[in-house]
Motif scaffolding. Structure first.
Motif, PDB file in Angstrom:
ATOM      1  N   ARG A   1       0.798  -1.299   0.002  1.00 12.90           N
ATOM      2  CA  ARG A   1      -0.075  -0.009  -0.026  1.00 12.90           C
ATOM      3  C   ARG A   1       0.959   1.224  -0.128  1.00 12.90           C
ATOM      4  O   ARG A   1       0.549   2.119  -0.831  1.00 12.90           O
ATOM      5  N   GLU A   2       1.880   1.549   0.990  1.00  9.01           N
ATOM      6  CA  GLU A   2       2.661   2.462   0.961  1.00  9.01           C
ATOM      7  C   GLU A   2       3.700   2.444  -0.325  1.00  9.01           C
ATOM      8  O   GLU A   2       3.644   3.821  -0.990  1.00  9.01           O
ATOM      9  N   SER A   3       4.024   1.453  -0.837  1.00  7.10           N
ATOM     10  CA  SER A   3       4.644   1.579  -2.223  1.00  7.10           C
ATOM     11  C   SER A   3       3.631   2.070  -3.292  1.00  7.10           C
ATOM     12  O   SER A   3       4.084   3.007  -4.118  1.00  7.10           O
ATOM     13  N   PHE A   4       2.487   1.674  -3.276  1.00 10.53           N
ATOM     14  CA  PHE A   4       1.624   2.032  -4.230  1.00 10.53           C
ATOM     15  C   PHE A   4       1.144   3.548  -4.191  1.00 10.53           C
ATOM     16  O   PHE A   4       1.181   4.353  -5.324  1.00 10.53           O
ATOM     17  N   ASP A   5       1.214   3.962  -2.958  1.00  8.28           N
ATOM     18  CA  ASP A   5       0.973   5.652  -2.753  1.00  8.28           C
ATOM     19  C   ASP A   5       2.203   6.331  -3.031  1.00  8.28           C
ATOM     20  O   ASP A   5       1.875   7.463  -3.846  1.00  8.28           O
ATOM     21  N   VAL A   6       3.234   6.071  -2.773  1.00  9.29           N
ATOM     22  CA  VAL A   6       4.461   6.650  -3.329  1.00  9.29           C
ATOM     23  C   VAL A   6       4.612   6.795  -4.667  1.00  9.29           C
ATOM     24  O   VAL A   6       4.793   8.000  -5.467  1.00  9.29           O
ATOM     25  N   ILE A   7       4.419   5.644  -5.337  1.00  8.71           N
ATOM     26  CA  ILE A   7       4.388   5.636  -6.963  1.00  8.71           C
ATOM     27  C   ILE A   7       3.235   6.591  -7.730  1.00  8.71           C
ATOM     28  O   ILE A   7       3.328   7.162  -8.352  1.00  8.71           O
ATOM     29  N   CYS A   8       2.080   6.219  -6.948  1.00 13.32           N
ATOM     30  CA  CYS A   8       0.897   7.135  -7.659  1.00 13.32           C
ATOM     31  C   CYS A   8       1.195   8.578  -7.476  1.00 13.32           C
ATOM     32  O   CYS A   8       0.803   9.299  -8.215  1.00 13.32           O
ATOM     33  N   GLY A   9       1.711   8.914  -6.330  1.00 13.04           N
ATOM     34  CA  GLY A   9       1.785  10.233  -5.889  1.00 13.04           C
ATOM     35  C   GLY A   9       2.896  10.906  -6.866  1.00 13.04           C
ATOM     36  O   GLY A   9       2.821  11.962  -7.416  1.00 13.04           O
ATOM     37  N   GLY A  10       3.946  10.204  -7.267  1.00 18.90           N
ATOM     38  CA  GLY A  10       5.112  10.611  -8.120  1.00 18.90           C
ATOM     39  C   GLY A  10       4.260  10.862  -9.535  1.00 18.90           C
ATOM     40  O   GLY A  10       4.660  11.624 -10.342  1.00 18.90           O
ATOM     41  N   LEU A  11       3.542   9.758  -9.917  1.00 18.01           N
ATOM     42  CA  LEU A  11       2.793   9.893 -11.275  1.00 18.01           C
ATOM     43  C   LEU A  11       1.840  10.903 -11.408  1.00 18.01           C
ATOM     44  O   LEU A  11       1.836  11.643 -12.337  1.00 18.01           O
ATOM     45  N   ALA A  12       1.349  11.439 -10.272  1.00 21.41           N
ATOM     46  CA  ALA A  12       0.508  12.422 -10.229  1.00 21.41           C
ATOM     47  C   ALA A  12       1.362  14.009 -10.393  1.00 21.41           C
ATOM     48  O   ALA A  12       0.561  14.569 -11.096  1.00 21.41           O
ATOM     49  N   VAL A  13       2.035  13.920  -9.895  1.00 18.34           N
ATOM     50  CA  VAL A  13       3.029  15.206  -9.829  1.00 18.34           C
ATOM     51  C   VAL A  13       3.556  15.292 -11.107  1.00 18.34           C
ATOM     52  O   VAL A  13       3.425  16.399 -11.854  1.00 18.34           O
ATOM     53  N   ARG A  14       3.806  14.146 -11.872  1.00 15.59           N
ATOM     54  CA  ARG A  14       4.616  13.964 -13.203  1.00 15.59           C
ATOM     55  C   ARG A  14       3.308  14.753 -14.150  1.00 15.59           C
ATOM     56  O   ARG A  14       3.609  15.628 -15.093  1.00 15.59           O
ATOM     57  N   LEU A  15       2.107  14.063 -14.199  1.00 14.71           N
ATOM     58  CA  LEU A  15       1.211  14.391 -15.031  1.00 14.71           C
ATOM     59  C   LEU A  15       0.598  15.854 -14.822  1.00 14.71           C
ATOM     60  O   LEU A  15       0.153  16.497 -15.773  1.00 14.71           O
ATOM     61  N   ARG A  16       0.563  15.997 -13.737  1.00 12.39           N
ATOM     62  CA  ARG A  16      -0.169  17.661 -13.361  1.00 12.39           C
ATOM     63  C   ARG A  16       0.793  18.734 -13.829  1.00 12.39           C
ATOM     64  O   ARG A  16       0.191  19.587 -14.424  1.00 12.39           O
ATOM     65  N   ASP A  17       2.301  18.407 -13.888  1.00 10.90           N
ATOM     66  CA  ASP A  17       3.006  19.359 -14.470  1.00 10.90           C
ATOM     67  C   ASP A  17       3.376  19.610 -15.902  1.00 10.90           C
ATOM     68  O   ASP A  17       4.114  20.487 -16.517  1.00 10.90           O
ATOM     69  N   ARG A  18       3.010  18.293 -16.560  1.00 12.77           N
ATOM     70  CA  ARG A  18       3.027  18.167 -17.748  1.00 12.77           C
ATOM     71  C   ARG A  18       2.178  18.985 -18.967  1.00 12.77           C
ATOM     72  O   ARG A  18       1.075  19.540 -18.447  1.00 12.77           O
ATOM     73  N   PRO A  19       2.766  19.732 -19.931  1.00  9.80           N
ATOM     74  CA  PRO A  19       1.892  20.396 -20.826  1.00  9.80           C
ATOM     75  C   PRO A  19       0.919  19.637 -21.662  1.00  9.80           C
ATOM     76  O   PRO A  19       0.987  18.539 -21.629  1.00  9.80           O
ATOM     77  N   PRO A  20      -0.216  20.407 -21.960  1.00 10.79           N
ATOM     78  CA  PRO A  20      -1.182  19.950 -22.576  1.00 10.79           C
ATOM     79  C   PRO A  20      -0.628  19.229 -23.910  1.00 10.79           C
ATOM     80  O   PRO A  20       0.521  19.549 -24.340  1.00 10.79           O
ATOM     81  N   LEU A  21      -1.329  18.291 -24.515  1.00 11.79           N
ATOM     82  CA  LEU A  21      -0.824  17.255 -25.734  1.00 11.79           C
ATOM     83  C   LEU A  21      -0.657  18.013 -26.834  1.00 11.79           C
ATOM     84  O   LEU A  21       0.500  17.917 -27.394  1.00 11.79           O
ATOM     85  N   TRP A  22      -1.141  18.896 -27.359  1.00 17.39           N
ATOM     86  CA  TRP A  22      -1.022  19.990 -28.258  1.00 17.39           C
ATOM     87  C   TRP A  22       0.259  20.816 -28.190  1.00 17.39           C
ATOM     88  O   TRP A  22       1.036  20.897 -29.009  1.00 17.39           O
TER      89      TRP A  22
END
Length: 174
Positions: free
Chosen positions: A45-66
């Motif tokens: 559960r903790e591993s999953f939370d750390v990975i999901c948190g990291g992926l959420a930060v990466r996706l939030r800061d990424r520019p839109p597709l276009w």
């Protein structure tokens, strides 16, 4: 470094580099505080939370597709909102490969490969190797760091990726 800390640092790689620079020690100390005596790895559960948190930060800061497509294909400058993402992208391992081998380098490598595969005669094989490997290597090595420095400067960063402070005369103009 014990195995628990090593696994925590490995899981933290899911977060972008700028997050690890600014808040990595905080996250690591929190994970180390959660460690129970004798525990050698995080729970699932903790591993999953750390990975999901990291992926959420990466996706939030990424520019839109276009915008991302324009940046990757035509090298259009991203808006200031995404400058930290651009800095991380410029520092990535394959940035210079994308930048240099985009159109011309890919053609050189492909032409060299085709010549080497389909022509058995020695002069053609030598030409293919020279064209594909030699030209491709020269294109990469001649100005790789120069391009990286120029692109970082476009977004207001120094060669090492640290923000450049505005000059005193520029501060008043803002």
């Amino acid at each position: 470094m014990d195995p628990y800390e090593r696994r925590c640092r490995l899981l933290m790689c899911a977060h972008p580099p700028r997050f690890r620079e600014s808040r990595g020690e905080e996250l690591l100390s929190t994970l180390l505080d959660l460690q129970e005596p004798g525990q050698i790895r995080l729970s699932l559960r903790e591993s999953f939370d750390v990975i999901c948190g990291g992926l959420a930060v990466r996706l939030r800061d990424r520019p839109p597709l276009w915008r991302w497509l324009l940046y990757r294909t035509l090298f259009v400058r991203l808006p200031p909102k995404y400058r930290m993402w651009a800095r991380d992208d410029i520092h990535r391992r394959f940035y210079i490969f994308r930048r240099y081998y985009g159109p011309l380098g890919t053609i050189a490598y492909a032409a060299g490969l085709v010549i080497v595969i389909f022509f058995d005669e020695e002069p053609f094989r030598a030409l293919g190797i020279t064209l594909g490997l030699g030209l491709g290597y020269l294109m990469r090595s001649i100005g790789a760091q120069k391009v990286r420095r120029r692109e970082l400067a476009r977004y207001g960063f120094g060669p090492d990726g640290s923000p450049i402070r505005p000059r005193p005369d520029e501060e008043h103009s803002r």
